[in-house]
Scaffold this motif. Structure first.
Motif, short mmCIF file in Angstrom:
data_model
loop_
_atom_site.label_atom_id
_atom_site.label_comp_id
_atom_site.label_asym_id
_atom_site.label_seq_id
_atom_site.Cartn_x
_atom_site.Cartn_y
_atom_site.Cartn_z
N LEU A 79 0.83 -1.21 0.00
CA LEU A 79 0.00 0.00 0.00
C LEU A 79 0.86 1.26 0.00
O LEU A 79 0.52 2.26 -0.64
N GLU A 80 1.98 1.20 0.71
CA GLU A 80 2.88 2.35 0.74
C GLU A 80 3.49 2.60 -0.65
O GLU A 80 3.68 3.75 -1.05
N VAL A 81 3.75 1.53 -1.38
CA VAL A 81 4.25 1.67 -2.75
C VAL A 81 3.17 2.29 -3.64
O VAL A 81 3.45 3.17 -4.47
N LEU A 82 1.94 1.86 -3.47
CA LEU A 82 0.84 2.37 -4.29
C LEU A 82 0.59 3.86 -4.07
O LEU A 82 0.02 4.52 -4.94
N GLN A 83 1.01 4.37 -2.92
CA GLN A 83 0.83 5.80 -2.65
C GLN A 83 1.60 6.66 -3.64
O GLN A 83 1.30 7.85 -3.79
N THR A 84 2.57 6.09 -4.33
CA THR A 84 3.34 6.85 -5.32
C THR A 84 2.65 6.91 -6.67
O THR A 84 3.09 7.64 -7.55
N CYS A 85 1.55 6.15 -6.83
CA CYS A 85 0.87 6.07 -8.13
C CYS A 85 -0.28 7.08 -8.19
O CYS A 85 -1.46 6.71 -8.31
N SER A 86 0.05 8.34 -8.12
CA SER A 86 -0.99 9.38 -8.03
C SER A 86 -1.84 9.51 -9.28
O SER A 86 -2.90 10.13 -9.25
N GLY A 87 -1.40 8.93 -10.40
CA GLY A 87 -2.15 9.02 -11.64
C GLY A 87 -3.14 7.90 -11.86
O GLY A 87 -3.83 7.86 -12.90
N LEU A 88 -3.27 6.98 -10.90
CA LEU A 88 -4.18 5.84 -11.06
C LEU A 88 -5.63 6.30 -11.23
O LEU A 88 -6.10 7.17 -10.49
N THR A 89 -6.32 5.68 -12.19
CA THR A 89 -7.75 5.93 -12.35
C THR A 89 -8.57 4.68 -12.01
O THR A 89 -9.75 4.79 -11.70
N LYS A 90 -7.94 3.50 -12.06
CA LYS A 90 -8.64 2.26 -11.75
C LYS A 90 -7.76 1.39 -10.86
O LYS A 90 -6.61 1.12 -11.20
N LEU A 91 -8.31 0.96 -9.71
CA LEU A 91 -7.55 0.14 -8.77
C LEU A 91 -8.41 -1.01 -8.28
O LEU A 91 -9.51 -0.81 -7.77
N ASP A 92 -7.90 -2.22 -8.44
CA ASP A 92 -8.59 -3.43 -7.99
C ASP A 92 -7.77 -4.08 -6.89
O ASP A 92 -6.71 -4.64 -7.14
N LEU A 93 -8.27 -4.00 -5.66
CA LEU A 93 -7.64 -4.64 -4.51
C LEU A 93 -8.51 -5.78 -3.98
O LEU A 93 -8.29 -6.26 -2.86
N SER A 94 -9.49 -6.19 -4.75
CA SER A 94 -10.42 -7.23 -4.30
C SER A 94 -9.67 -8.49 -3.90
O SER A 94 -8.58 -8.76 -4.40
N CYS A 95 -10.25 -9.24 -3.00
CA CYS A 95 -9.56 -10.37 -2.40
C CYS A 95 -10.11 -11.70 -2.93
O CYS A 95 -11.23 -12.09 -2.60
N PHE A 96 -9.34 -12.39 -3.77
CA PHE A 96 -9.72 -13.71 -4.25
C PHE A 96 -9.53 -14.74 -3.14
O PHE A 96 -8.78 -14.51 -2.19
N ALA A 97 -10.19 -15.87 -3.28
CA ALA A 97 -10.07 -16.93 -2.27
C ALA A 97 -8.61 -17.37 -2.14
O ALA A 97 -7.92 -17.60 -3.14
N GLY A 98 -8.14 -17.48 -0.91
CA GLY A 98 -6.78 -17.93 -0.66
C GLY A 98 -5.72 -16.86 -0.76
O GLY A 98 -4.54 -17.13 -0.59
N VAL A 99 -6.14 -15.62 -1.04
CA VAL A 99 -5.20 -14.51 -1.17
C VAL A 99 -5.16 -13.72 0.14
O VAL A 99 -6.20 -13.48 0.75
N ALA A 100 -3.98 -13.30 0.56
CA ALA A 100 -3.82 -12.61 1.83
C ALA A 100 -3.94 -11.09 1.67
O ALA A 100 -3.50 -10.53 0.67
#
Length: 272
Positions: A79-100
């Protein structure tokens, strides 16, 4: 020629898949790749769930606008790395089964002040997505048009009271959450007329009150998904089906109006 292209494409994909397995040990070299190759490698790495906080920075660049990380294990460092992506327009952080998802609600909420251009956000089944996260999204991401919160068990009516701040919201998924009639009535009265799609399936606390509010504020809504809600009223369901058909026609006409107006303007200029 076509066969050679297919073979080259297959060879290129195999190379990307091999490199995706070795990202951590080749991060310095990957950093020097052009954006187009970084995009291709990132797509392979995210699809296979191999992207980590240690390798994510080397695959980012200033032109990245979309990230789909649903299959990747994510932690606070990511998440700290993603804070540098200020130009993002679409972000998918959804959690698939078995994903942490190894981060808490405060870490998630702190991400959104850095992403003011977001228009689409998917947090489906992210346990740490709570009302505080919704507040952060509505305060700092005013361009949101599509918001997915399905299966976020900590989402309550408090989140719905923040939603009207999203003036461009068109698609909302709050299925499998703890929202109640009170929150839904507030949401629908405030911004129900701008919604195109609403998903409230398996919301155990909703009753006929919510559905009456949906119909009362129905203008643009093309799709309502309410499977599993503890409510049954054939007459109201028929009314909903009728409104869905009318909304689709309304939105279709509205979408064609600008094109028609542009065409007429061009014809007038040619005539002059």
């Amino acid at each position: 020629m076509q066969l050679a292209d297919v073979k080259l494409s297959s060879l290129f994909l195999l190379c990307l898949q091999r490199l995706a397995r070795l990202l951590d040990s080749h991060a310095a070299a990957v950093t020097r790749l052009p954006p187009s190759l970084k995009d291709a490698l990132r797509a392979v790495a995210t699809a296979s769930g191999r992207l980590r906080a240690s390798s994510l920075p080397c695959l980012l660049h200033g032109q990245v606008r979309e990230l789909e990380l649903g299959r990747c294990d994510l932690d606070r460092a990511c998440l700290e790395v993603l804070q540098t992506c200020s130009g993002l327009t679409k972000l998918d952080l959804s959690c698939f089964a078995g994903v942490a998802r190894s981060f808490d609600c405060s870490a998630l909420a702190s991400l959104f002040p850095c992403l003011p251009l977001l228009t689409t956000l998917n947090l489906n089944y992210v346990v740490s997505a709570d009302d505080g996260v919704t507040e952060a999204v509505t305060r700092h991401c005013p361009r949101i048009t599509t918001l997915y919160l399905q299966g976020c068990a900590a989402i309550t009516d408090v989140s719905l009271h923040w939603m009207p701040a999203l003036r461009h919201l068109q698609v909302l998924n709050i299925s499998h959450t703890k929202v109640t009639d009170a929150g839904m009535v507030h949401l629908l009265n405030a911004c129900g007329k701008q919604l195109h799609k609403l998903f409230i399936a398996n919301c155990a606390n909703l009753t006929r009150v919510t559905f009456v509010a949906v119909v009362r504020n129905w203008v643009c809504l093309e799709r309502l998904v309410c499977d599993g809600c503890p409510f049954e009223d054939r007459q109201l369901h028929r009314e909903i089906e009728l409104r869905e058909r009318e909304a689709k026609r309304h939105n279709s006409r509205a979408a064609s109006c600008p094109a028609r107006a542009t065409s007429e303007h061009s014809e007038a200029e040619e005539t002059n």
